[in-house]
Scaffold this motif. Structure first.
Motif, mmCIF file in Angstrom:
data_model
loop_
_atom_site.group_PDB
_atom_site.id
_atom_site.type_symbol
_atom_site.label_atom_id
_atom_site.label_comp_id
_atom_site.label_asym_id
_atom_site.label_seq_id
_atom_site.Cartn_x
_atom_site.Cartn_y
_atom_site.Cartn_z
ATOM 1 N N LEU A 1 -0.535 -18.407 21.657
ATOM 2 C CA LEU A 1 -1.349 -17.338 20.749
ATOM 3 C C LEU A 1 -0.734 -16.049 20.698
ATOM 4 O O LEU A 1 -0.889 -15.520 19.775
ATOM 5 C CB LEU A 1 -2.678 -17.252 21.661
ATOM 6 N N ILE A 2 0.040 -15.434 21.671
ATOM 7 C CA ILE A 2 0.541 -14.318 21.591
ATOM 8 C C ILE A 2 1.611 -14.255 20.447
ATOM 9 O O ILE A 2 1.849 -13.450 19.809
ATOM 10 C CB ILE A 2 1.037 -13.742 22.906
ATOM 11 N N ILE A 3 2.501 -15.436 20.570
ATOM 12 C CA ILE A 3 3.487 -15.330 19.656
ATOM 13 C C ILE A 3 3.161 -15.346 18.097
ATOM 14 O O ILE A 3 3.438 -14.796 17.563
ATOM 15 C CB ILE A 3 4.603 -16.749 20.012
ATOM 16 N N GLY A 4 2.170 -16.297 17.986
ATOM 17 C CA GLY A 4 1.593 -16.585 16.528
ATOM 18 C C GLY A 4 0.772 -15.396 16.185
ATOM 19 O O GLY A 4 0.859 -14.925 14.919
ATOM 20 N N TYR A 5 0.278 -14.527 17.156
ATOM 21 C CA TYR A 5 -0.789 -13.277 16.643
ATOM 22 C C TYR A 5 0.449 -12.348 15.965
ATOM 23 O O TYR A 5 0.326 -11.680 15.039
ATOM 24 C CB TYR A 5 -1.520 -12.848 17.748
ATOM 25 N N PHE A 6 1.407 -12.025 16.995
ATOM 26 C CA PHE A 6 2.160 -10.846 16.368
ATOM 27 C C PHE A 6 3.260 -11.288 15.491
ATOM 28 O O PHE A 6 3.587 -10.407 14.641
ATOM 29 C CB PHE A 6 3.221 -10.321 17.709
ATOM 30 N N PHE A 7 3.634 -12.669 15.343
ATOM 31 C CA PHE A 7 4.533 -12.957 13.987
ATOM 32 C C PHE A 7 3.634 -12.882 12.909
ATOM 33 O O PHE A 7 4.248 -12.561 11.876
ATOM 34 C CB PHE A 7 5.103 -14.396 14.289
ATOM 35 N N GLY A 8 2.587 -13.282 12.887
ATOM 36 C CA GLY A 8 1.624 -13.214 11.800
ATOM 37 C C GLY A 8 1.262 -11.598 11.519
ATOM 38 O O GLY A 8 1.381 -11.421 10.345
ATOM 39 N N TYR A 9 1.338 -11.005 12.335
ATOM 40 C CA TYR A 9 0.827 -9.601 12.177
ATOM 41 C C TYR A 9 2.073 -8.587 11.574
ATOM 42 O O TYR A 9 2.177 -8.035 10.514
ATOM 43 C CB TYR A 9 0.679 -8.800 13.782
ATOM 44 N N TYR A 10 3.374 -9.072 12.025
ATOM 45 C CA TYR A 10 4.504 -8.749 11.632
ATOM 46 C C TYR A 10 4.613 -9.128 10.042
ATOM 47 O O TYR A 10 5.227 -8.354 9.154
ATOM 48 C CB TYR A 10 5.916 -9.065 12.304
ATOM 49 N N ARG A 11 4.590 -10.329 9.904
ATOM 50 C CA ARG A 11 4.722 -11.098 8.354
ATOM 51 C C ARG A 11 3.906 -10.443 7.388
ATOM 52 O O ARG A 11 4.252 -10.216 6.223
ATOM 53 C CB ARG A 11 4.575 -12.494 8.833
ATOM 54 N N SER A 12 2.439 -10.084 7.826
ATOM 55 C CA SER A 12 1.673 -9.680 6.813
ATOM 56 C C SER A 12 1.955 -8.182 6.501
ATOM 57 O O SER A 12 1.723 -7.763 5.447
ATOM 58 C CB SER A 12 -0.072 -10.103 7.319
ATOM 59 N N ARG A 13 2.127 -7.592 7.479
ATOM 60 C CA ARG A 13 2.719 -5.937 7.252
ATOM 61 C C ARG A 13 3.725 -6.012 6.421
ATOM 62 O O ARG A 13 3.973 -5.051 5.408
ATOM 63 C CB ARG A 13 3.205 -5.452 8.674
ATOM 64 N N GLN A 14 4.659 -6.986 6.402
ATOM 65 C CA GLN A 14 6.118 -6.837 5.673
ATOM 66 C C GLN A 14 5.585 -7.367 4.111
ATOM 67 O O GLN A 14 6.172 -6.625 3.404
ATOM 68 C CB GLN A 14 7.089 -8.009 6.223
ATOM 69 N N ALA A 15 4.519 -8.146 4.058
ATOM 70 C CA ALA A 15 4.108 -8.775 2.587
ATOM 71 C C ALA A 15 3.531 -7.473 2.136
ATOM 72 O O ALA A 15 3.639 -7.368 0.822
ATOM 73 C CB ALA A 15 3.505 -9.971 2.884
ATOM 74 N N ALA A 16 2.756 -6.534 3.029
ATOM 75 C CA ALA A 16 2.010 -5.672 2.286
ATOM 76 C C ALA A 16 2.779 -4.496 1.814
ATOM 77 O O ALA A 16 2.420 -3.674 0.806
ATOM 78 C CB ALA A 16 0.949 -5.081 3.301
ATOM 79 N N SER A 17 4.005 -4.384 2.334
ATOM 80 C CA SER A 17 4.743 -3.167 2.104
ATOM 81 C C SER A 17 5.936 -3.481 0.910
ATOM 82 O O SER A 17 6.005 -4.546 0.663
ATOM 83 C CB SER A 17 5.656 -2.745 3.186
#
Lengths: 233, 99
Positions: free
Chosen positions: B83-99
């Protein structure tokens, strides 16, 4: 590598606590510094800790008919160094000792030393040496994580041999060391390779999403990051 | 190549699974009645120690009362981590997509 509750006689369980505690104190100190100065790395710390959680819960079958589990500490050792890793290992080992009767509270010192301290120190040292020799980053991560996993089990075999040396007729200390080594290290070889491959893969994903944090933690230089990203595109 | 690491990881895991199936077949054939293979290495080490006449001087405060409950806690451990791994990778990935 879990030494079960009650399986280390006095004075060995106390000795391993005494050996482990300075590393843990240093780890807490470094952790405090990390929280104060590099807050943006905290999610990555959570991922590295979670990685130890997942990998150490998987009991995998090995080639010789017995099961063992990877340690998962290589990733955190490479990213944050061996001392912070010892704290992560302590958390996992406490969980397993309390809820699963896997490992134990009296053997916690010995188990933290093998999984959280000696393995990660080897991983960190190998990674730094490989980086200096400008080895391919993924090969370097793979080797560091694999050898660290194996070394953890060699240390466990050593700890048990010290506490239970065989009678002199059966080879004494060395005899029992090789007996425990056959059980632990031999089983571990294929699992260590799997662990190394998986950690190298996760490392690739971290480079994909947050290379800036790796540069900040001095894990990679900006040049290496640029080169890897160029090669991937 | 973009997916080189994934391909290598896939091949290693596949080789691991094939080796397991092959060794398992030969181990099962040679197994005596009532014997069970694929026990834990931790337990084997404990057996060696106990065969030398050593008695553990303390037993765990709490032990999972059955194999099912033990596997519950192991799955819980893996689930928390995943859960923790998926949450933070998703967080990083979407922030990267937004920028």
């Amino acid at each position: 590598m879990h030494i079960m509750e009650g399986f280390l006689p006095s004075p060995w369980w106390q000795i391993w606590f005494i050996v482990a505690i300075p590393f843990l104190v240093l780890g807490l100190y470094q952790l405090k510094k990390l929280f104060a100065e590099k807050r943006e790395t905290i999610p990555l710390l959570a991922v590295a800790g979670a990685f130890v959680f997942v990998l150490s819960s998987l009991k995998l079958p090995s080639v010789n008919g017995s099961c063992s589990h990877p340690t998962g500490t290589g990733l955190s050792a490479i990213l944050f160094g061996p001392f912070i890793t010892s704290i992560l290992a302590l958390i996992v080992l406490l969980y397993q000792a309390i809820f699963l009767a896997h490992g134990g509270l009296t053997t916690l010192g010995a188990n933290v030393f093998s999984m959280g301290i000696s393995g990660p120190i080897v991983a960190y040292a190998l990674y730094v040496a490989g980086k200096k020799a400008s080895l391919n980053t993924f090969v370097n991560v793979f080797i560091a994580a694999t050898v660290a996993d194996l070394f953890t089990y060699v240390v466990t075999a050593g700890q048990l041999a010290l506490a239970f040396p065989a009678p002199a007729a059966q080879g004494g200390l060395l005899g029992s060391f090789s007996a425990f080594l056959v059980i632990f290290a031999l089983t571990q070889v294929p699992l260590a390779i799997i662990e190394g491959v998986i950690i190298a893969l996760v490392f690739k994903y971290i480079i994909d999403v947050r290379p800036d944090i790796l540069v900040k933690l001095n894990v990679l230089t900006q040049n290496t990051v640029n080169r890897i990203r160029e090669a991937a595109s | 190549m973009k997916y080189k690491a994934e391909i290598i990881a896939g091949i290693v895991i596949l080789a691991f699974a094939i080796i397991f199936l092959l060794t398992n077949a030969s181990i099962q054939q040679n197994l005596a009645e009532g014997e069970e293979a694929w026990g834990g290495a931790d337990g084997q080490a404990a057996e060696i120690i106990e065969s030398s006449g050593y008695e553990p001087w303390i037993s765990p405060v709490w032990e999972p009362p059955s194999g099912e409950i033990e596997s519950l806690f192991f799955s819980l451990q893996a689930a928390i981590g995943a859960l923790i791994i998926g949450y933070f990778f998703g967080y990083y990935r979407s922030r990267q997509a937004a920028s």
